[in-house]
Scaffold this motif. Structure first.
Motif, PDB file in Angstrom:
ATOM      1  N   LEU A 159       1.054   2.597   1.677  1.00 44.36           N
ATOM      2  CA  LEU A 159       1.809   3.066   2.846  1.00 44.36           C
ATOM      3  C   LEU A 159       2.578   4.337   2.526  1.00 44.36           C
ATOM      4  O   LEU A 159       2.608   5.278   3.321  1.00 44.36           O
ATOM      5  N   THR A 160       3.196   4.362   1.364  1.00 45.24           N
ATOM      6  CA  THR A 160       3.951   5.538   0.938  1.00 45.24           C
ATOM      7  C   THR A 160       3.036   6.751   0.866  1.00 45.24           C
ATOM      8  O   THR A 160       3.371   7.828   1.372  1.00 45.24           O
ATOM      9  N   ASP A 161       1.878   6.596   0.240  1.00 50.10           N
ATOM     10  CA  ASP A 161       0.925   7.694   0.100  1.00 50.10           C
ATOM     11  C   ASP A 161       0.411   8.156   1.464  1.00 50.10           C
ATOM     12  O   ASP A 161       0.326   9.364   1.728  1.00 50.10           O
ATOM     13  N   ALA A 162       0.062   7.203   2.339  1.00 49.38           N
ATOM     14  CA  ALA A 162      -0.449   7.551   3.666  1.00 49.38           C
ATOM     15  C   ALA A 162       0.625   8.252   4.497  1.00 49.38           C
ATOM     16  O   ALA A 162       0.339   9.215   5.204  1.00 49.38           O
ATOM     17  N   HIS A 163       1.841   7.761   4.399  1.00 51.71           N
ATOM     18  CA  HIS A 163       2.949   8.357   5.153  1.00 51.71           C
ATOM     19  C   HIS A 163       3.175   9.797   4.706  1.00 51.71           C
ATOM     20  O   HIS A 163       3.357  10.696   5.526  1.00 51.71           O
ATOM     21  N   ALA A 164       3.133  10.035   3.406  1.00 48.00           N
ATOM     22  CA  ALA A 164       3.317  11.390   2.875  1.00 48.00           C
ATOM     23  C   ALA A 164       2.169  12.298   3.303  1.00 48.00           C
ATOM     24  O   ALA A 164       2.378  13.458   3.662  1.00 48.00           O
ATOM     25  N   ALA A 165       0.938  11.788   3.285  1.00 46.61           N
ATOM     26  CA  ALA A 165      -0.229  12.583   3.664  1.00 46.61           C
ATOM     27  C   ALA A 165      -0.198  12.965   5.144  1.00 46.61           C
ATOM     28  O   ALA A 165      -0.680  14.023   5.528  1.00 46.61           O
ATOM     29  N   GLN A 166       0.401  12.093   5.981  1.00 48.10           N
ATOM     30  CA  GLN A 166       0.478  12.363   7.418  1.00 48.10           C
ATOM     31  C   GLN A 166       1.665  13.249   7.770  1.00 48.10           C
ATOM     32  O   GLN A 166       1.805  13.655   8.907  1.00 48.10           O
ATOM     33  N   GLY A 167       2.521  13.491   6.804  1.00 48.76           N
ATOM     34  CA  GLY A 167       3.707  14.298   7.078  1.00 48.76           C
ATOM     35  C   GLY A 167       4.753  13.539   7.866  1.00 48.76           C
ATOM     36  O   GLY A 167       5.523  14.122   8.608  1.00 48.76           O
ATOM     37  N   GLY A 168       4.789  12.230   7.720  1.00 44.41           N
ATOM     38  CA  GLY A 168       5.770  11.402   8.431  1.00 44.41           C
ATOM     39  C   GLY A 168       5.206  10.920   9.747  1.00 44.41           C
ATOM     40  O   GLY A 168       4.015  10.971   9.990  1.00 44.41           O
ATOM     41  N   GLY A 169       6.086  10.451  10.594  1.00 38.51           N
ATOM     42  CA  GLY A 169       5.679   9.978  11.912  1.00 38.51           C
ATOM     43  C   GLY A 169       5.490   8.473  11.964  1.00 38.51           C
ATOM     44  O   GLY A 169       5.731   7.754  11.004  1.00 38.51           O
ATOM     45  N   TYR A 170       5.039   8.029  13.118  1.00 36.96           N
ATOM     46  CA  TYR A 170       4.845   6.607  13.360  1.00 36.96           C
ATOM     47  C   TYR A 170       3.389   6.342  13.683  1.00 36.96           C
ATOM     48  O   TYR A 170       2.634   7.238  14.021  1.00 36.96           O
ATOM     49  N   GLY A 171       3.001   5.118  13.624  1.00 35.63           N
ATOM     50  CA  GLY A 171       1.629   4.755  13.944  1.00 35.63           C
ATOM     51  C   GLY A 171       1.248   3.500  13.203  1.00 35.63           C
ATOM     52  O   GLY A 171       2.062   2.861  12.546  1.00 35.63           O
ATOM     53  N   ALA A 172      -0.004   3.178  13.321  1.00 29.93           N
ATOM     54  CA  ALA A 172      -0.516   1.986  12.654  1.00 29.93           C
ATOM     55  C   ALA A 172      -0.379   2.154  11.142  1.00 29.93           C
ATOM     56  O   ALA A 172      -0.464   3.253  10.618  1.00 29.93           O
ATOM     57  N   ALA A 173      -0.130   1.048  10.469  1.00 32.82           N
ATOM     58  CA  ALA A 173      -0.043   1.051   9.012  1.00 32.82           C
ATOM     59  C   ALA A 173      -1.417   0.677   8.474  1.00 32.82           C
ATOM     60  O   ALA A 173      -1.853  -0.462   8.615  1.00 32.82           O
ATOM     61  N   VAL A 174      -2.094   1.650   7.885  1.00 32.73           N
ATOM     62  CA  VAL A 174      -3.451   1.434   7.397  1.00 32.73           C
ATOM     63  C   VAL A 174      -3.525   1.847   5.936  1.00 32.73           C
ATOM     64  O   VAL A 174      -3.140   2.956   5.580  1.00 32.73           O
ATOM     65  N   VAL A 175      -4.009   0.927   5.116  1.00 32.38           N
ATOM     66  CA  VAL A 175      -4.211   1.190   3.694  1.00 32.38           C
ATOM     67  C   VAL A 175      -5.660   0.844   3.381  1.00 32.38           C
ATOM     68  O   VAL A 175      -6.080  -0.300   3.579  1.00 32.38           O
ATOM     69  N   HIS A 176      -6.423   1.842   2.943  1.00 30.74           N
ATOM     70  CA  HIS A 176      -7.820   1.627   2.530  1.00 30.74           C
ATOM     71  C   HIS A 176      -7.929   2.037   1.075  1.00 30.74           C
ATOM     72  O   HIS A 176      -7.921   3.220   0.754  1.00 30.74           O
ATOM     73  N   GLN A 177      -8.006   1.042   0.204  1.00 31.28           N
ATOM     74  CA  GLN A 177      -8.184   1.269  -1.229  1.00 31.28           C
ATOM     75  C   GLN A 177      -9.455   0.540  -1.645  1.00 31.28           C
ATOM     76  O   GLN A 177      -9.944  -0.327  -0.925  1.00 31.28           O
ATOM     77  N   SER A 178      -9.967   0.838  -2.812  1.00 28.94           N
ATOM     78  CA  SER A 178     -11.202   0.181  -3.255  1.00 28.94           C
ATOM     79  C   SER A 178     -11.019  -1.323  -3.439  1.00 28.94           C
ATOM     80  O   SER A 178     -11.940  -2.094  -3.199  1.00 28.94           O
ATOM     81  N   ALA A 179      -9.820  -1.755  -3.818  1.00 21.53           N
ATOM     82  CA  ALA A 179      -9.580  -3.179  -4.062  1.00 21.53           C
ATOM     83  C   ALA A 179      -8.840  -3.877  -2.925  1.00 21.53           C
ATOM     84  O   ALA A 179      -8.734  -5.100  -2.922  1.00 21.53           O
ATOM     85  N   LEU A 180      -8.312  -3.120  -1.956  1.00 22.90           N
ATOM     86  CA  LEU A 180      -7.492  -3.713  -0.899  1.00 22.90           C
ATOM     87  C   LEU A 180      -7.598  -2.895   0.377  1.00 22.90           C
ATOM     88  O   LEU A 180      -7.481  -1.673   0.351  1.00 22.90           O
ATOM     89  N   VAL A 181      -7.794  -3.600   1.497  1.00 19.51           N
ATOM     90  CA  VAL A 181      -7.754  -2.967   2.812  1.00 19.51           C
ATOM     91  C   VAL A 181      -6.755  -3.743   3.649  1.00 19.51           C
ATOM     92  O   VAL A 181      -6.836  -4.973   3.744  1.00 19.51           O
ATOM     93  N   VAL A 182      -5.784  -3.014   4.239  1.00 20.64           N
ATOM     94  CA  VAL A 182      -4.811  -3.621   5.153  1.00 20.64           C
ATOM     95  C   VAL A 182      -4.733  -2.737   6.382  1.00 20.64           C
ATOM     96  O   VAL A 182      -4.540  -1.524   6.264  1.00 20.64           O
ATOM     97  N   GLU A 183      -4.917  -3.336   7.547  1.00 21.12           N
ATOM     98  CA  GLU A 183      -4.830  -2.621   8.816  1.00 21.12           C
ATOM     99  C   GLU A 183      -3.904  -3.418   9.717  1.00 21.12           C
ATOM    100  O   GLU A 183      -4.185  -4.570  10.018  1.00 21.12           O
TER     101      GLU A 183
END
Length: 161
Positions: free
Chosen positions: A109-133
């Motif tokens: 989440l931290t990495d995705a939030h930083a990549a998006q430049g902040g903001g709100y939206g769905a919390a999505v994590v796609h990693q090779s060992a874990l996917v959370v949507e």
């Protein structure tokens, strides 16, 4: 903001097991029929149902939390949870459900939030060992989490609903 929300879930419930381990909530019905049980005097219903005919390699255990949120734990042979899904008025205790994968989720989440430049939206994590949507809004949350490498043969991510 998402990281704070995810981290605040860490104090919601005690950890038992979870994703990658034994079911978090006890399965109190057989895998071929649905049933309910009262737990500790509360109105927490627990169900277990056979998985779809395409894959009898897993069971789905459904739990309704006191908040009204329904959590499905997808359990493979060997009593290991390989996926979760949830829907309801509140977020389930992700720290408990994701168990040892929770720190990876928070980091994602931290990495995705930083990549998006902040903001709100769905919390999505796609990693090779874990996917959370997960997503939704106040009073209506839904999501799923799974371990791609642990999906039983013949089961795809589309089966996690």
């Amino acid at each position: 903001m998402l990281v704070v929300a995810a981290a605040s879930l860490a104090t919601v419930a005690p950890a038992y097991a979870g994703l990658g381990g034994a079911p978090t909530y006890p399965v109190t019905a057989s895998s071929t029929s649905a049933g309910a049980a009262s737990v500790g005097g509360s109105a927490v219903a627990r169900f277990a149902a056979s998985a779809n005919a395409a894959s009898s390699a897993y069971t789905v255990s459904q739990t309704t939390l006191p908040s009204g949120t329904v959590v499905n734990e997808y359990i493979a042979a060997g009593n290991t949870v390989f996926a979760l899904s949830w829907e309801g008025p509140t977020m389930p205790p992700l720290n408990t459900l994701l168990a040892t994968y929770f720190p990876s989720y928070v980091q994602g989440l931290t990495d995705a939030h930083a990549a998006q430049g902040g903001g709100y939206g769905a919390a999505v994590v796609h990693q090779s060992a874990l996917v959370v949507e997960t997503g939704g809004h106040m009073g209506a949350f839904a999501g799923r989490a799974y371990l791609p490498q642990a999906l039983p043969q013949g089961v795809s991510a589309d089966d996690i609903k």
